[in-house]
Design an enzyme around this catalytic site. Structure first.
Site: not given
Ligand code: 3HC
Length: 285
Positions: A119, A140, A152, A190
């Site tokens: 993450s 990701h 990602e 994130n």
């Protein structure tokens, strides 16, 4: 290089989702975890999703059978030995991840690309001790994987361009939109999303409004598809806390200070949907 065989290490929510979309896209998928029970639960979840798609007329029973046939499960990493790409989707702990990458390096042939679904940890750090830094990349995914379109793709300092291209191509094969991001804590999504969720937890802690009211406010006032506290529960409060703690340490900026509400939920074992309780109670659903 085309991908035929995909390995997924870790059969939790995200790993199961990645295995599901891989199998749906016609790839041979090897899904590995420590215990058969985790694998059985993952397969059960996929069958439930496919049954729902059959009942909606989106796929046929035959499609479902083909998807299932595309997946092999195992509790032994050695079964990754002929995979073109292995995606690591294990616990968000840098030391455990580093060890897993070393183990995968011993098992997989030299040309296999190994990706991490971290993450937000440093791909460079994971790659540095992996034994094949040029073949390590971040991929990701987002929860729920079968629904969310984005992946990602994050190169580390020594990731080769060939490896990045393979990861981008793999995303296309499984019907995802890849966006390349430079290595930075939390990458793109994130970095922006997790502080927002942390702030929502702080507002809840301060009694600004109830969980339901905070969520409804963000849905009605900011057009969010889901309220932030319900999203905390969906993602996993334990995962969020680990990410925000990592940001706090890496950036050294008080704006990333973890919310007490997240800490308390984790201490109580209330991780969200997966544990049956978080900001909401799921035990009766
Ligand atoms: N698995 C498979 N399919 C699912 C699903 C799941 N877990 N949850 C929902 N779906 C499907 C449904 O079957 C439905 O499909 P259909 O369009 O074919 O009928 C569709 O998604 C919409 O579902 P619902 O109508 O039941 O529910 P919603 O309208 O509330 O949508 C949602 C569900 C798409 C998950 C929506 O709540 C949403 O967009 N939530 C935000 C998700 C998000 O932001 N994720 C990112 C989290 S951050 C992250 O993962 C990164 C990590 O590193 C922290």
């Amino acid at each position: 290089m085309a991908i035929n065989k995909l390995g997924v290490l870790g059969a939790g929510t995200m790993g199961a989702g990645i295995a599901q979309v891989g199998a749906q896209s016609g790839l041979q998928v090897v899904l590995i975890d420590l215990e058969q029970a985790f694998l059985d639960r993952a397969i059960k979840g996929m069958i439930k999703n496919w049954d729902r798609d059959v009942s909606k007329g989106k796929i046929t029973e035959r499609n479902k059978a083909d998807f299932l046939n595309n997946i092999t499960t195992s509790t032994h990493n050695i079964d990754f030995q002929d995979c073109d790409l292995v995606i690591e989707v294990i616990v968000e702990n840098i030391d455990i991840k580093k060890k897993a990458f070393k183990d995968l390096n011993d098992i997989c042939p030299p040309q296999t690309v190994i990706a991490s679904n971290t993450s937000g940890f440093s791909i460079t750090e994971i790659a540095a001790t992996s034994g094949r830094p040029d073949k390590i990349v971040g991929m990701h995914f987002f929860n729920p994987v079968p629904v969310m379109k984005l992946v990602e793709v994050i190169p580390g300092a020594d990731t080769s361009e060939e490896t990045v291209e393979l990861a981008m191509e793999a995303c296309q094969t499984i019907g995802k939109k890849a966006i390349r991001a430079k290595e930075a804590p939390g990458f793109i999504v994130n970095r922006i999303l997790v502080p927002y969720l942390n702030d929502a937890a702080t507002a809840y802690q301060e009694g600004v409004a109830s969980a339901e009211e905070i969520d409804e406010a963000m849905k009605l006032g900011a057009n969010m598809p889901i309220g932030p506290l319900a999203l905390c529960d969906l993602v996993g409060i334990d995962v969020l806390l680990m990410v925000i703690e990592y940001f706090y340490k890496e950036f050294g900026d008080p704006k990333f200070r973890p919310s007490l509400a997240l800490k308390q939920k984790v201490r109580a074992g209330h991780y969200g949907v997966k544990s049956g309780k978080g900001f909401y109670d799921y035990s009766k659903k």
